[in-house]
Design a protein around this motif. Structure first.
Motif, short mmCIF file in Angstrom:
data_model
loop_
_atom_site.label_atom_id
_atom_site.label_comp_id
_atom_site.label_asym_id
_atom_site.label_seq_id
_atom_site.Cartn_x
_atom_site.Cartn_y
_atom_site.Cartn_z
N PHE A 71 -2.92 -6.77 -3.89
CA PHE A 71 -2.54 -8.10 -4.35
C PHE A 71 -1.77 -8.12 -5.67
O PHE A 71 -1.06 -9.08 -5.95
N PHE A 72 -1.89 -7.06 -6.48
CA PHE A 72 -1.29 -7.13 -7.83
C PHE A 72 -0.44 -5.91 -8.18
O PHE A 72 0.13 -5.87 -9.27
N MET A 73 -0.35 -4.91 -7.31
CA MET A 73 0.35 -3.66 -7.64
C MET A 73 -0.16 -3.13 -8.99
O MET A 73 0.59 -2.81 -9.91
N HIS A 74 -1.48 -3.02 -9.08
CA HIS A 74 -2.14 -2.71 -10.35
C HIS A 74 -1.68 -1.39 -10.94
O HIS A 74 -1.50 -1.27 -12.16
N ALA B 214 -8.04 -0.54 -3.94
CA ALA B 214 -7.42 -1.13 -2.76
C ALA B 214 -6.98 -2.57 -3.02
O ALA B 214 -5.81 -2.93 -2.79
N LEU B 215 -7.89 -3.39 -3.52
CA LEU B 215 -7.56 -4.80 -3.74
C LEU B 215 -6.55 -4.98 -4.87
O LEU B 215 -5.65 -5.83 -4.80
N PHE C 262 0.83 -1.21 0.00
CA PHE C 262 0.00 0.00 0.00
C PHE C 262 0.86 1.26 0.00
O PHE C 262 0.59 2.21 -0.74
N LEU C 263 1.89 1.28 0.82
CA LEU C 263 2.76 2.45 0.89
C LEU C 263 3.46 2.69 -0.45
O LEU C 263 3.62 3.84 -0.89
N THR C 264 3.88 1.60 -1.09
CA THR C 264 4.52 1.73 -2.41
C THR C 264 3.55 2.32 -3.43
O THR C 264 3.91 3.19 -4.23
N ALA C 265 2.30 1.84 -3.39
CA ALA C 265 1.28 2.36 -4.32
C ALA C 265 0.96 3.81 -4.02
O ALA C 265 0.87 4.64 -4.93
N ASP D 201 -9.85 4.69 -15.73
CA ASP D 201 -11.16 5.08 -15.20
C ASP D 201 -11.54 4.24 -13.99
O ASP D 201 -12.17 4.73 -13.03
N ARG D 202 -11.20 2.95 -14.02
CA ARG D 202 -11.58 2.05 -12.93
C ARG D 202 -10.84 2.33 -11.64
O ARG D 202 -11.23 1.85 -10.56
N ARG D 203 -9.76 3.10 -11.71
CA ARG D 203 -9.03 3.45 -10.50
C ARG D 203 -9.90 4.26 -9.54
O ARG D 203 -9.61 4.35 -8.35
#
Length: 602
Positions: free
Chosen positions: A334-337, A329-330, A251-254, A320-322
């Motif tokens: 889980f995937f660093m989307h 969050a998910l 999370f912090l990286t994102a 857009d989905r962001r």
């Protein structure tokens, strides 16, 4: 009796097509109503079966409930497809109705081009832009690039013979692709009318690159492995500490990339519908059978562009989905989307960024050619011009394309050197100004590669220079007269070159006294006849007609006449050789009660 429409005529063609589309729309609407009831019944049966299962715990009810759930999902999907089909047919109906409206003298649903009036150096002499203008009548463009290119084709028509011949070939082919043309219009109109629509515009700034460093790649693949592994460990052991640690790092990286992602999102978010529409349009175009330099080159560009736009549409959709907090969050946990999305977008930019403007221009050029193609289809009685190497303009039965055929009066003209200047005299409202605009508009259409309103048309391509109407300028603090002088100066400067021009002048120097006007007009005609150009000049001043004898065959007189019969002012709008003999200004003022007959005695 009502007028009978021939199916083979454009009006009959569109009317027949509109009737078929309305019939299809009605049937789909009936299906939509039926599916609404089927969805309701399926939902009630699904809920009923599930209730029976909870009451009896008999698995047969659970299975039945599941089957009705699957049926409901299928009905929802089919229902949505029916709505999409109906919207498609409604847009097609609107387009065909628009064609009939335009051919009947009504207004078009497409842009008027009013925004381009400011690009004209002086006044809109030829009524190129604005409501009921040439742009408004011919335009079938929806995208900004299409409208810009179409306006450019009127503002700066080519004069190179090879270019015009290639345009003629391209427009002829597009005029034969009515189904394709309308599908393109539907695809773009449907998207551009969305409330959430945003049109993509190329930025002048250099592309941003934020995620080239190798450690981003490591984080994008290593962190998801650690998070998933620690989550599985938590599920099997019940120890959540490792999962919390790895999840916090992810999370912090994102979050640390939030500012960079926001900048990339500004570039991409909200454009998915536009990119998808461009993809569909170019995909349809690539499947078309075309020939000639222009369309063949465009088709090559479309082959690459369609895939590029398809990829970009998906990338934009993911941006857009962001906005969905749960997905954000998910996906990043889980995937660093965000990192993978940024990698995909920057990879796309590296490969295609330098080409996307060419793709958008190709899409716009396709719209421009469709516009002229529809114009050609709508006017089978118009002729494709023939090019000449000599400075001339010959047209048989030439008329103004925006005047309905039932009201249009056509004339034959042959401008050449010499006489290089045609002086047109005539009374008020006799047709002089309309004739000048008829000449100018048809030459512009010819040089754009389009057909013209004539039975025959032969000309040498040349710039069209005009001074037909004037306006003052508050911004430049110039009067009507000064603005006209500036316009005449610009025309003379351009005509002084070796390249022949078509010069159209209407009642020059009207802002000064009659003697000064005559002296200035006399001198202007002397100077104009020194240039290698074709000039048509309209004037009320009959004294100027004497120049026909004075300038050794460089000037010829033509005129429009009017007559008064049984208390009515009549015009035939036919140009003829000679000097106008009739006047009507005083009679009109008397007829309207502005002055009395006794007032005219001097």
């Amino acid at each position: 009796m009502p007028e009978i429409m021939e199916v083979n005529s454009p009006v009959g063609f569109y009317a027949e097509r509109l009737h078929k589309l309305q019939s299809k729309t009605k049937k789909i609407s009936q299906k939509i109503g039926l599916f609404s009831w089927l969805r309701l019944v399926s939902f009630l049966l699904m809920a009923g079966m599930f209730y029976l299962f909870t009451a009896s715990t008999d698995t047969i009810y659970l299975i039945a409930s599941g089957m009705f759930f699957i049926l409901l999902v299928g009905l929802i999907v089919s229902h949505q497809k029916l709505y999409t089909q109906r919207e498609h047919f409604l847009l097609l109906s609107e387009i065909n109705q628009n064609e009939n409206d335009v051919l009947s003298g009504g207004t078009s649903i497409f842009d008027t081009g009013k925004a381009y009036i400011s690009q004209l150096p002086f006044a809109d002499d030829l009524d190129l832009f604005g409501e009921f203008s040439l742009f408004h009548y011919v335009n079938r463009c929806t995208t900004g690039y299409g409208k810009d290119l179409f306006a450019e084709s009127l503002l700066h028509t080519p004069t190179e013979i090879n270019r015009i011949q290639n345009l003629q070939m391209a427009i002829r082919q597009m005029s034969e692709k009515t189904d394709f043309n309308q599908e393109v219009m539907v695809a773009l109109l449907g998207v551009y009318r969305r409330k959430d629509f945003k049109e993509f515009v190329i930025s002048d700034e250099e592309p941003m690159w934020f995620f080239k460093q190798y450690y981003y790649k490591i984080a994008a693949y290593v962190l998801p492995l650690l998070v998933i592994a620690s989550f599985i460990y938590y599920l099997t052991s019940g120890n959540i500490s490792l999962f919390l640690l790895n999840g916090s790092v992810a999370f912090l990286t994102a979050f640390a990339q939030a500012k960079k992602m926001a900048l990339l999102s500004e570039e991409m978010s909200g454009f998915s519908h536009a990119f998808h529409a461009y993809y569909k349009v170019l995909e349809k175009f690539e499947s078309q059978d075309v020939s000639g330099e222009i369309l063949t080159e465009m088709k090559k560009v479309a082959a690459e562009a369609k895939n590029g736009f398809k990829q970009l549409a998906k990338i934009s959709e993911w941006f857009d989905r962001r906005a969905n907090i749960l997905w954000y969050a998910l996906g990043n946990l889980f995937f660093m989307h965000d990192l993978h999305l940024a990698f995909g977008y920057e990879k796309w930019k590296y490969k295609y960024h330098s080409k996307i403007e060419d793709w958008l221009i190709t899409t716009g050029r396709l719209e421009m050619l469709i516009s002229y193609g529809v114009f050609r289809f709508n006017h089978p009685d118009f002729v494709t011009p023939t090019l000449s190497s000599d400075p001339e303009l010959f047209a048989s039965d030439l008329g103004h394309p925006l005047i309905p055929s039932s009201k249009r009066v056509s004339n034959t003209v042959h401008l050449q050197i010499d006489p290089r200047l045609v002086l047109v005299t005539g009374s008020n409202m006799s047709g002089k100004s309309t004739w000048l605009r008829t000449l100018g508009v048809n030459v512009l259409l010819a040089q754009a590669g389009a057909p013209v309103c004539a039975n025959a048309f032969r000309w040498k391509p040349m710039p069209v220079l005009s001074s037909l109407r004037q306006s003052d300028s508050l911004h430049e603090n110039t009067s009507l007269f000064m603005n006209e002088l500036k316009q005449l100066k610009a025309i003379l400067d351009r005509a002084a070159s070796a390249e022949p021009c078509l010069i159209l002048l209407d009642e020059v120097l009207r802002g000064t006294n009659s003697e000064d006007k005559y002296t200035g007009s006399y001198a202007l005609i002397h100077r104009l006849t020194q240039y290698n150009s074709l000039i048509v000049m309209a004037s009320h001043d009959l004294k100027l007609s004497l120049l026909e004898k004075q300038l050794n065959g460089k000037v010829v007189n033509h005129c429009f006449e009017s007559k008064i019969e049984n208390g009515q002012l009549l015009f035939d709008y036919t140009i003829r050789k000679g000097i106008a003999a009739n006047r009507n200004a005083t009679w009109l003022m008397q007829d309207m009660g502005i002055i009395k007959k006794d007032d005219t005695s001097v």
